[in-house]
Design a protein around this motif. Sequence first.
Motif, short mmCIF file in Angstrom:
data_model
loop_
_atom_site.label_atom_id
_atom_site.label_comp_id
_atom_site.label_asym_id
_atom_site.label_seq_id
_atom_site.Cartn_x
_atom_site.Cartn_y
_atom_site.Cartn_z
N SER A 84 15.51 4.07 24.19
CA SER A 84 14.11 4.05 23.77
C SER A 84 13.51 2.70 24.15
O SER A 84 14.12 1.92 24.90
CB SER A 84 14.02 4.28 22.26
OG SER A 84 12.69 4.58 21.87
N PRO A 121 8.91 7.36 15.68
CA PRO A 121 9.09 8.09 16.95
C PRO A 121 9.85 9.39 16.71
O PRO A 121 10.59 9.53 15.72
CB PRO A 121 9.92 7.12 17.79
CG PRO A 121 10.68 6.31 16.79
CD PRO A 121 9.77 6.16 15.60
N ALA A 122 9.66 10.34 17.60
CA ALA A 122 10.45 11.57 17.54
C ALA A 122 11.89 11.26 17.96
O ALA A 122 12.13 10.33 18.74
CB ALA A 122 9.84 12.61 18.47
N ILE A 124 15.27 13.10 19.63
CA ILE A 124 15.83 14.29 20.26
C ILE A 124 17.26 13.99 20.72
O ILE A 124 17.59 12.83 21.01
CB ILE A 124 14.99 14.80 21.45
CG1 ILE A 124 15.08 13.83 22.64
CG2 ILE A 124 13.54 15.01 21.05
CD1 ILE A 124 14.51 14.40 23.92
N VAL A 160 7.61 8.33 27.04
CA VAL A 160 8.81 8.82 26.34
C VAL A 160 9.47 7.69 25.57
O VAL A 160 9.80 7.82 24.39
CB VAL A 160 9.80 9.45 27.34
CG1 VAL A 160 11.16 9.70 26.67
CG2 VAL A 160 9.25 10.76 27.90
N ASN A 163 7.54 6.66 22.43
CA ASN A 163 7.33 7.63 21.36
C ASN A 163 8.55 8.45 20.98
O ASN A 163 8.48 9.26 20.05
CB ASN A 163 6.21 8.60 21.76
CG ASN A 163 4.87 7.88 21.90
OD1 ASN A 163 4.30 7.42 20.92
ND2 ASN A 163 4.38 7.78 23.13
N VAL A 164 9.67 8.25 21.68
CA VAL A 164 10.85 9.07 21.44
C VAL A 164 12.11 8.19 21.45
O VAL A 164 12.21 7.26 22.25
CB VAL A 164 11.01 10.17 22.52
CG1 VAL A 164 12.23 11.04 22.25
CG2 VAL A 164 9.75 11.02 22.61
N VAL A 166 15.77 8.92 22.44
CA VAL A 166 16.57 9.94 23.11
C VAL A 166 18.05 9.63 22.87
O VAL A 166 18.53 8.55 23.24
CB VAL A 166 16.28 9.97 24.62
CG1 VAL A 166 17.09 11.08 25.29
CG2 VAL A 166 14.80 10.17 24.89
#
Length: 248
Positions: A84, A121-122, A124, A160, A163-164, A166
């Motif tokens: 991130s 943040p999201a 995943i 990405v 906001n995410v 990973v």
Amino acid sequence: MFSAAVVVVAQQPSTLEMWPGAQYDPALPTVKKVLGFAPGERVASPAELVHYFETLAAAAPGRMKVTEYARSWEKRKLIYAAISSEANIKRLDEIKATMKRLADARQTNAAEAKRLMANLPAVITLAYGVHGNEISGPDAAMMTAYHLLAARNDKLVANVLQNVVVLIDPTENPDGRNRFVHNYTVAEGIEPDGAVAAAERNEPWPGGRTNHYHFDMNRDWFAMTQPESRGRVKMLLDWHPLVYADLH
């Protein structure tokens, strides 16, 4: 009477672009630089996969953190990499704790959840290689991590990372993959053989699909009899990702 046929073979490009038009930071190590071969040229062993992810993390410690979440029956590392922005990596523990609060309606009402999500943040998870002889997934894991870290002037990647978070699990079944790599290596000839009956295309029993105790790891999610599954479920319950993609 013999008929003649003319076969025209289109020349293949010398290099394959993972993401057409992408520009990459030369400071980030490629798979070829670290392992000695490009993705798809060889089958990376579980040890090589872990080595590449640890090397990437060392090259970009502000944007990537590797965590060991379990050991397989054969004592191989199972890891995930959090990728991130630097701001998000600095507060990974806070993000994880907040995702847990959001997942539990007993302690977080709707108003509180809305407040928490405003600055969150999201999360995943991308997991690869649950079947050890389905070999392309872990290669994709290495390429995905490299692209997220090394791509330059890419608005999508920047968005990405901002906001995410990973989470990438590069190989869910290292024992099965290691068995496949061994079987392929001992059967491989000087030249590739496309014949169905070729030794390099026929794994001896039990093959690389299953783990050390021949469990199909894709069937162990609810029973959780294997250390790989138990570690992975614990990791997911620690993070409560919004998306989980199991990329065989």
